[in-house]
Scaffold this active site. Structure first.
Site, short mmCIF file in Angstrom:
data_model
loop_
_atom_site.label_atom_id
_atom_site.label_comp_id
_atom_site.label_asym_id
_atom_site.label_seq_id
_atom_site.Cartn_x
_atom_site.Cartn_y
_atom_site.Cartn_z
N VAL A 185 0.58 -1.25 -0.06
CA VAL A 185 0.12 0.10 0.23
C VAL A 185 0.81 1.25 0.09
O VAL A 185 0.78 2.28 -0.84
CB VAL A 185 -0.83 0.05 1.38
CG1 VAL A 185 -1.53 1.15 1.49
CG2 VAL A 185 -2.00 -1.25 1.10
N GLY A 194 -13.08 13.22 7.86
CA GLY A 194 -12.12 12.88 8.64
C GLY A 194 -10.89 13.77 8.43
O GLY A 194 -10.31 14.04 7.28
N HIS A 225 24.33 27.16 11.61
CA HIS A 225 23.68 28.42 11.49
C HIS A 225 23.51 28.76 9.90
O HIS A 225 24.78 28.93 9.41
CB HIS A 225 23.94 29.59 12.18
CG HIS A 225 23.30 30.58 12.16
ND1 HIS A 225 21.89 30.79 12.70
CD2 HIS A 225 23.80 31.88 11.57
CE1 HIS A 225 21.66 32.15 12.57
NE2 HIS A 225 22.62 32.58 11.85
P1 FAD Z 1 0.89 -2.67 3.38
O1 FAD Z 1 1.89 -1.65 2.74
O2 FAD Z 1 -0.49 -2.45 3.51
O3 FAD Z 1 1.17 -4.08 2.23
C1 FAD Z 1 0.41 -5.21 2.41
C2 FAD Z 1 0.75 -6.00 1.08
O4 FAD Z 1 0.15 -7.25 1.20
C3 FAD Z 1 -0.10 -5.36 0.12
O5 FAD Z 1 0.56 -5.04 -1.16
C4 FAD Z 1 -1.29 -6.19 -0.03
O6 FAD Z 1 -1.70 -6.41 -1.58
C5 FAD Z 1 -0.69 -7.59 0.10
N1 FAD Z 1 -1.48 -8.66 0.63
C6 FAD Z 1 -2.51 -8.68 1.40
N2 FAD Z 1 -3.17 -9.69 1.52
C7 FAD Z 1 -2.58 -10.86 1.00
C8 FAD Z 1 -2.40 -12.11 0.66
N3 FAD Z 1 -3.27 -12.94 1.50
N4 FAD Z 1 -1.69 -12.71 -0.14
C9 FAD Z 1 -0.67 -11.75 -0.63
N5 FAD Z 1 -0.43 -10.59 -0.55
C10 FAD Z 1 -1.38 -10.04 0.31
N6 FAD Z 1 2.77 5.44 6.41
C11 FAD Z 1 3.78 6.37 6.66
O7 FAD Z 1 4.78 5.95 7.32
N7 FAD Z 1 4.12 7.64 6.18
C12 FAD Z 1 3.43 8.05 5.05
O8 FAD Z 1 3.52 8.93 4.47
C13 FAD Z 1 2.03 7.28 4.80
N8 FAD Z 1 1.26 7.84 3.90
C14 FAD Z 1 0.14 6.99 3.65
C15 FAD Z 1 -0.65 7.58 2.61
C16 FAD Z 1 -1.89 7.05 2.43
C17 FAD Z 1 -2.69 7.39 1.56
C18 FAD Z 1 -2.37 5.53 3.16
C19 FAD Z 1 -3.32 4.77 2.54
C20 FAD Z 1 -1.31 5.07 3.94
C21 FAD Z 1 -0.19 5.73 4.31
N9 FAD Z 1 0.81 5.30 5.43
C22 FAD Z 1 2.00 6.10 5.41
C23 FAD Z 1 0.49 4.20 5.74
C24 FAD Z 1 1.22 3.14 5.49
O9 FAD Z 1 1.14 2.85 4.04
C25 FAD Z 1 1.33 1.66 6.09
O10 FAD Z 1 1.56 1.99 7.40
C26 FAD Z 1 2.28 0.73 5.56
O11 FAD Z 1 2.12 0.46 4.19
C27 FAD Z 1 1.94 -0.65 6.24
O12 FAD Z 1 3.07 -1.60 5.79
P2 FAD Z 1 2.62 -3.08 5.60
O13 FAD Z 1 3.93 -3.86 5.10
O14 FAD Z 1 2.04 -3.53 7.02
O15 FAD Z 1 1.44 -3.42 4.60
P1 NAD Z 2 -6.73 8.95 11.12
O1 NAD Z 2 -6.95 7.84 12.08
O2 NAD Z 2 -5.60 9.59 10.99
O3 NAD Z 2 -7.88 9.85 11.06
C1 NAD Z 2 -9.10 9.57 10.72
C2 NAD Z 2 -9.96 10.89 11.29
O4 NAD Z 2 -11.22 10.63 11.05
C3 NAD Z 2 -9.83 11.00 12.87
O5 NAD Z 2 -9.38 12.18 13.14
C4 NAD Z 2 -11.37 10.41 13.32
O6 NAD Z 2 -11.74 11.39 14.52
C5 NAD Z 2 -12.12 11.08 12.11
N1 NAD Z 2 -13.52 10.22 12.00
C6 NAD Z 2 -13.72 8.93 12.40
N2 NAD Z 2 -15.07 8.72 11.97
C7 NAD Z 2 -15.42 9.84 11.49
C8 NAD Z 2 -16.64 10.15 11.02
N3 NAD Z 2 -17.83 9.42 10.93
N4 NAD Z 2 -16.94 11.58 10.61
C9 NAD Z 2 -15.95 12.34 10.57
N5 NAD Z 2 -14.82 11.98 11.09
C10 NAD Z 2 -14.46 10.80 11.57
O7 NAD Z 2 -6.89 7.97 9.77
P2 NAD Z 2 -6.57 8.28 8.37
O8 NAD Z 2 -6.62 9.64 7.91
O9 NAD Z 2 -7.93 7.49 7.51
O10 NAD Z 2 -5.18 7.40 8.25
C11 NAD Z 2 -5.21 5.95 8.30
C12 NAD Z 2 -3.76 5.57 8.77
O11 NAD Z 2 -3.00 5.75 7.75
C13 NAD Z 2 -3.26 6.88 9.79
O12 NAD Z 2 -3.68 6.56 11.12
C14 NAD Z 2 -1.78 6.64 9.59
O13 NAD Z 2 -1.63 5.50 10.65
C15 NAD Z 2 -1.87 6.09 8.09
N6 NAD Z 2 -1.21 7.12 7.44
C16 NAD Z 2 -0.02 7.69 7.73
C17 NAD Z 2 0.55 9.01 7.01
C18 NAD Z 2 1.68 9.49 7.40
O14 NAD Z 2 2.45 8.98 8.27
N7 NAD Z 2 1.88 10.67 6.93
C19 NAD Z 2 -0.40 9.48 5.95
C20 NAD Z 2 -1.66 8.73 5.52
C21 NAD Z 2 -2.08 7.69 6.26
#
Ligand code: FAD
Ligand code: NAD
Length: 474
Positions: A43, A183, A447
């Site tokens: 992801v 959110g 600095h």
């Molecule tokens: P994932 O990255 O979710 O990978 C899991 C993989 O497993 C996927 O490719 C999936 O297809 C595969 N999979 C699932 N089930 C199976 C199966 N049964 N067989 C084979 N493959 C399978 N975190 C940060 O630290 N910094 C950020 O800037 C940040 N930005 C984000 C922005 C967005 C929009 C989102 C949605 C998340 C963001 N996150 C960020 C969170 C971050 O993406 C996750 O914490 C991270 O990807 C988790 O890593 P993971 O290895 O646990 O799983």
């Molecule tokens: P989040 O937990 O960061 O935020 C969700 C927000 O939605 C919360 O503030 C919550 O109070 C609010 N909320 C919940 N139900 C609601 C409702 N019915 N109506 C209005 N507001 C509501 O979750 P996210 O933004 O979906 O991100 C998911 C996770 O992915 C994050 O918690 C983080 O772990 C990861 N992520 C990390 C980064 C990064 O590291 N920069 C970026 C994107 C995502």
């Protein structure tokens, strides 16, 4: 074991799974990595961290050119070629994930494109996709589960191409005229910032009284001030309770305070209300692996589950759901499997919200300290007094240290400002090394840099900041 090498199966190729697979191979294991995508990345690389940060870079560029007038610079309003922008963003993702595919091959990690399901504690069935479609049974000595998480959905919202999750929003198929973001957390604010910069009128509704409920208020204030100028509206303590399609848009019902309209219409709605672990349909019932009440896999310090041959890491193994936490756990699990001493005991995990300004924190926050009734001192250095921030025209920042008054050890660091996400690394290292406020104060910082604000915050603690007329925080 079939030969002298341990056979390790890693299910999920995200920032947890692929580093775990690569390290296990480096440590002498025979590794198979299974993921549903064509390359490792998960992801984070395909639908999360990387595409969102590529677009946030673009958002920042757009805002900077718009604000350059204050410096005497004039630019014509930007033209946005959406197809080209999308292709560039996809190119960034392709470059990084393709690179990981090559690195995996160099490590002799066998990559299988497909979906895996556990049959028992030592075997899994993979429904293979791509060229070699079909089923394959894989036997293993140890497995690492790293299947990540998926977005939480609001059950009352109808399925509609006009109601997006983050994956859909990151496709960048269009720039809607108006966008409701449900959110005010990480995703809502990061992607809300992107679409606002591209030209959408963005409204954010957040259920709790605060944006980014996990972050300290004094940090969020700086961001909120800037967002107030960029977004159409921000409504806290507000929830969406209903939605229905209305022409090529969505009419929603909101419940909250001071809403100008209870049933406004938006072209698109982005739902970003959290993520939940992906621990279903994995065949866990065929093993002794246990889940907690929220669906996270229970693991010990080595990230071993209740089934001794199976480990779990990343988003599926508990909060915080962050890529770097997943990677760290992947290292622990791979080392444990290879027989090396390893335990998951981080003192601090950095959190970074990549908005503009960025917000970053690590260790104990001020609000946590308050909730826990802990006696702490807070030393704040406002960026209005930072030379570097002033040269950048970005005084909207703050660096704060949470300090234990007993032994003056740093317990937490919080930063809001341009580049806070890079700066937090120093704070994390200081926390991991058990640094005291004196260590931070006596470390010479270059600095003029923004990182000086870390040193100056320590000076504030002792009442010696040369740039502030203030009393000691001690
Ligand atoms: P994932 O990255 O979710 O990978 C899991 C993989 O497993 C996927 O490719 C999936 O297809 C595969 N999979 C699932 N089930 C199976 C199966 N049964 N067989 C084979 N493959 C399978 N975190 C940060 O630290 N910094 C950020 O800037 C940040 N930005 C984000 C922005 C967005 C929009 C989102 C949605 C998340 C963001 N996150 C960020 C969170 C971050 O993406 C996750 O914490 C991270 O990807 C988790 O890593 P993971 O290895 O646990 O799983
Ligand atoms: P989040 O937990 O960061 O935020 C969700 C927000 O939605 C919360 O503030 C919550 O109070 C609010 N909320 C919940 N139900 C609601 C409702 N019915 N109506 C209005 N507001 C509501 O979750 P996210 O933004 O979906 O991100 C998911 C996770 O992915 C994050 O918690 C983080 O772990 C990861 N992520 C990390 C980064 C990064 O590291 N920069 C970026 C994107 C995502």
């Amino acid at each position: 074991m079939s030969n002298d090498k341990k056979r390790v199966l890693v299910i999920g190729g995200g920032p947890g799974g692929y580093p775990a697979a690569f390290l296990a191979a480096d440590l002498g294991c025979e590794v198979t990595l299974v993921d549903q995508k064509v390359n490792p990345g998960g992801v984070c690389l395909f639908q999360g961290c990387i595409p969102s940060k590529a677009l946030l870079h673009v958002a920042r560029l757009l805002h900077e050119t718009r604000e350059a007038g204050a410096l005497g610079l004039g630019f014509a309003p930007p033209t946005i070629d959406l197809d080209k922008l999308r292709a560039w963003k996809d190119g960034v993702v392709g470059k990084l994930t393709g690179g990981l595919g090559l690195v995996g091959k160099q490590r002799k990690v066998r990559f299988v494109e497909g979906r895996a399901r556990l049959l028992d504690a030592h075997s899994a069935m993979v429904a293979k996709a791509g060229d070699g479609a079909g089923e394959e049974r894989i036997e293993f000595d140890d497995a690492i589960l790293a299947t990540g998480s998926m977005p939480v959905t609001l059950p009352f919202l109808p399925p509609s191409p006009r109601i997006w999750d983050s994956t859909k929003a990151l496709e960048l198929a269009e720039v809607p005229g108006s966008l409701l973001v449900v959110g005010g957390g990480y995703i809502g604010l990061e992607l809300g910032t992107v679409y606002a910069a591209l030209g959408s009128k963005v409204t954010v509704v957040e259920a709790t009284p605060y944006l980014l409920p996990g972050a300290d208020r004094d940090l969020v204030t700086h961001l909120q001030k800037r967002l107030a100028k960029q977004l159409a509206a921000i409504h806290v303590s507000t929830k969406i309770v209903e939605a229905r399609e209305d022409g090529d848009g969505v009419r929603v019902k909101l419940v909250g305070i001071d809403l100008p309209e209870l049933e406004p219409r938006f072209d698109r709605v982005l739902v970003a209300v959290g993520r939940r672990p992906l621990s279903k349909d994995l065949g866990l019932e065929n093993t002794k692996v246990k889940l907690d009440a929220r669906g996270f896999v229970d693991v010990d310090a080595q990230r071993r589950t209740a089934e001794p041959s199976i480990y779990a890491i990343g988003d599926m193994a508990g909060e915080p759901m962050l890529a770097h936490k997943a990677t760290y756990e992947g290292r622990i699990a791979a080392q444990a499997i290879a027989g090396h001493p390893a335990a998951y005991e981080p003192r601090a995990i950095p959190a970074v919200v990549f908005t503009d300004p960025e917000i970053a924190w690590a260790g104990l926050t001020e609000s946590q300290a308050k909730t826990e009734g802990r006696d702490v001192r807070i030393a704040r250095f406002p960026w209005s007094a930072s030379g570097r921030a002033t040269t950048m025209g970005r005084n909207d920042g703050l660096t704060k240290l949470v300090i234990d008054p007993q032994d003056e050890r740093l317990l937490g660091v919080g930063i809001v400002g341009v580049g806070a996400g890079e700066m937090i690394a120093e704070g994390v290292l200081a926390l991991e090394m058990g640094a005291r406020a004196t260590d931070m104060m006596l470390t010479i910082h270059a600095h003029p840099t923004l990182s000086e604000t870390m040193m100056e915050a320590a000076e504030v603690y002792f009442g010696h900041s040369p740039h502030l007329g203030q009393k000691p925080a001690r």
